[in-house]
Write a protein that holds these residues in place. Structure first.
Motif, PDB file in Angstrom:
ATOM      1  N   UNK A  33       0.835  -1.197   0.000  1.00  0.00           N
ATOM      2  CA  UNK A  33       0.000   0.000   0.000  1.00  0.00           C
ATOM      3  C   UNK A  33       0.874   1.253   0.000  1.00  0.00           C
ATOM      4  N   UNK A  34       1.923   1.255   0.837  1.00  0.00           N
ATOM      5  CA  UNK A  34       2.825   2.392   0.882  1.00  0.00           C
ATOM      6  C   UNK A  34       3.501   2.641  -0.456  1.00  0.00           C
ATOM      7  N   UNK A  35       3.912   1.568  -1.100  1.00  0.00           N
ATOM      8  CA  UNK A  35       4.582   1.720  -2.386  1.00  0.00           C
ATOM      9  C   UNK A  35       3.614   2.182  -3.460  1.00  0.00           C
ATOM     10  N   UNK A  36       2.369   1.674  -3.432  1.00  0.00           N
ATOM     11  CA  UNK A  36       1.356   2.096  -4.390  1.00  0.00           C
ATOM     12  C   UNK A  36       1.007   3.573  -4.205  1.00  0.00           C
ATOM     13  N   UNK A  37       0.949   4.014  -2.951  1.00  0.00           N
ATOM     14  CA  UNK A  37       0.682   5.434  -2.691  1.00  0.00           C
ATOM     15  C   UNK A  37       1.763   6.324  -3.305  1.00  0.00           C
ATOM     16  N   UNK A  38       3.010   5.902  -3.212  1.00  0.00           N
ATOM     17  CA  UNK A  38       4.104   6.695  -3.776  1.00  0.00           C
ATOM     18  C   UNK A  38       3.929   6.886  -5.278  1.00  0.00           C
ATOM     19  N   UNK A  39       3.359   5.901  -5.944  1.00  0.00           N
ATOM     20  CA  UNK A  39       3.168   5.989  -7.389  1.00  0.00           C
ATOM     21  C   UNK A  39       1.900   6.757  -7.754  1.00  0.00           C
ATOM     22  N   UNK A  40       0.906   6.732  -6.876  1.00  0.00           N
ATOM     23  CA  UNK A  40      -0.369   7.391  -7.151  1.00  0.00           C
ATOM     24  C   UNK A  40      -0.360   8.876  -6.792  1.00  0.00           C
ATOM     25  N   UNK A  41       0.209   9.206  -5.629  1.00  0.00           N
ATOM     26  CA  UNK A  41       0.050  10.547  -5.081  1.00  0.00           C
ATOM     27  C   UNK A  41       0.754  11.601  -5.930  1.00  0.00           C
ATOM     28  N   UNK A  42       0.142  12.788  -5.976  1.00  0.00           N
ATOM     29  CA  UNK A  42       0.676  13.911  -6.725  1.00  0.00           C
ATOM     30  C   UNK A  42       0.645  15.158  -5.846  1.00  0.00           C
ATOM     31  N   UNK A  43       1.622  16.053  -5.970  1.00  0.00           N
ATOM     32  CA  UNK A  43       1.635  17.284  -5.162  1.00  0.00           C
ATOM     33  C   UNK A  43       0.355  18.091  -5.367  1.00  0.00           C
ATOM     34  N   UNK A  44      -0.269  18.467  -4.271  1.00  0.00           N
ATOM     35  CA  UNK A  44      -1.469  19.277  -4.338  1.00  0.00           C
ATOM     36  C   UNK A  44      -2.741  18.528  -4.640  1.00  0.00           C
ATOM     37  N   UNK A  45      -2.634  17.227  -4.957  1.00  0.00           N
ATOM     38  CA  UNK A  45      -3.818  16.420  -5.254  1.00  0.00           C
ATOM     39  C   UNK A  45      -4.196  15.612  -4.018  1.00  0.00           C
ATOM     40  N   UNK A  46      -5.477  15.265  -3.866  1.00  0.00           N
ATOM     41  CA  UNK A  46      -5.899  14.503  -2.688  1.00  0.00           C
ATOM     42  C   UNK A  46      -5.323  13.090  -2.690  1.00  0.00           C
ATOM     43  N   UNK A  47      -5.041  12.586  -1.504  1.00  0.00           N
ATOM     44  CA  UNK A  47      -4.610  11.194  -1.376  1.00  0.00           C
ATOM     45  C   UNK A  47      -5.798  10.301  -1.687  1.00  0.00           C
ATOM     46  N   UNK A  48      -5.534   9.190  -2.368  1.00  0.00           N
ATOM     47  CA  UNK A  48      -6.622   8.330  -2.824  1.00  0.00           C
ATOM     48  C   UNK A  48      -6.813   7.091  -1.957  1.00  0.00           C
ATOM     49  N   UNK A  49      -5.733   6.499  -1.456  1.00  0.00           N
ATOM     50  CA  UNK A  49      -5.847   5.300  -0.627  1.00  0.00           C
ATOM     51  C   UNK A  49      -5.767   5.710   0.834  1.00  0.00           C
ATOM     52  N   UNK A  50      -6.824   5.435   1.571  1.00  0.00           N
ATOM     53  CA  UNK A  50      -6.913   5.854   2.966  1.00  0.00           C
ATOM     54  C   UNK A  50      -6.854   4.639   3.891  1.00  0.00           C
ATOM     55  N   UNK A  51      -6.145   4.801   5.001  1.00  0.00           N
ATOM     56  CA  UNK A  51      -6.068   3.763   6.021  1.00  0.00           C
ATOM     57  C   UNK A  51      -7.214   3.931   7.008  1.00  0.00           C
TER      58      UNK A  51
END
Length: 296
Positions: free
Chosen positions: A267-285
């Motif tokens: 999940x942590x690694x997938x977040x690194x690939x998904x997340x973008x500066x200024x954009x909302x985080x998509x995967x939530x714990x």
């Protein structure tokens, strides 16, 4: 497929420790696999080029070319054979390095051979041309479909750009005049958003399960096999909290128990690939429960 009366999967095992190599080779052979065992990364690459195995088991730390380098070379050549890493390194950063190299899963030494068997069975099930369904959907294409553009489907030829959405989309998710699937409920974070047709979409993400390609907006995501399947599961269940046991069962086919950090690493690694500066985080714990995909 895992070993059956009609099929004997081939395993390429690369391990420089002779005792571990011999013991694991015997165990895998008794379990029904056909094993080729080598002592270093150079031999592993040579053997993989001579005869492509069904799955590779690579020790991370080997003299000369190590397991990470072997994996990087194969992935750079377009070889998507499942890779299980054996590692004595227990830090999260070390595990992430293996995933970054293109590995599909890992086992930490010292390991129980039954865990190795379970992880191999899961990798082979996911890699096999399946007549069944992809995780999370009764009508989804097989998760083990070959990667790359599918001829005659309107898929863009250049990687890195999302499919064009000009033209008139068809009703109920069917292709429109431009060949682009309709967007019933696309990118709104609702459960099952745009699951009809070729693409699945939710929360600004789009996936083509058959071509095994994914985008956030117009940026194409470079995902390993496990990352792709985890993201697909989350998209198909957007807005729904998936507990740890459910995700382990759908993605790995095996629940590794509450002490496992395997899912958190992916999940942590997938977040690194998904997340973008200024954009909302998509995967939530959801602490103590699991994870959910939504666009806040």
């Amino acid at each position: 497929m895992p070993p059956t009366a009609s099929h004997t999967p081939t395993v390429l095992l690369a391990e420089d420790d002779r005792a571990i190599r011999n013991a694991l080779e015997r165990a895998l052979t008794l379990e029904g696999y056909r094993v080729t065992a080598v002592a270093d990364g150079v031999e592993a690459l040579a053997q993989a080029h001579r005869s492509r195995p069904d799955v590779l088991v690579l020790d991370v730390m080997m003299p000369g070319i190590d397991g990470l380098q072997v994996c990087r070379v194969l992935r750079a050549e377009g070889d998507r054979t499942p890779v299980l890493m054996l590692t004595a390194l227990v830090e999260t950063a070390d595990r992430i390095a293996g995933l970054d190299a293109g590995a599909d899963d890992y086992v930490v030494k010292p390991f129980d051979v039954e865990e190795v068997f379970a992880r191999l069975r899961a990798l082979l099930r996911r890699a096999a041309p399946a007549s069944g369904t992809a995780p999370g959907s009764a009508s989804a294409p097989a998760a083990g479909s070959a990667s790359g553009p599918v001829p005659g489907t309107g898929e863009p030829s250049a990687r890195g750009a999302a499919p064009e959405t000009t033209g008139t989309p068809g009703r109920s998710g069917t292709p429109g005049r431009s060949g682009t699937p309709g967007r019933t409920g696309a990118s709104n974070g609702r459960p099952g958003a745009s699951a009809a047709g070729r693409f699945v979409e939710a929360a600004g993400l789009r996936m083509d399960p058959r071509a095994r390609r994914a985008w956030r907006g117009r940026r194409e995501l470079e995902l390993t096999r496990t990352e792709f399947e985890l993201l697909e599961l989350l998209i198909r269940n957007a807005g729904i909290v998936l507990d740890h046991s459910t995700i382990y069962d759908r993605i790995w086919g095996y629940d590794f128990g509450p002490g496992s950090k395997n899912l958190a690493v992916y999940v942590g690694y997938l977040r690194r690939k998904l997340d973008e500066p200024g954009a909302p985080q998509l995967i939530h714990t959801v602490r103590g429960v699991g994870y959910v995909l939504r666009e806040d």
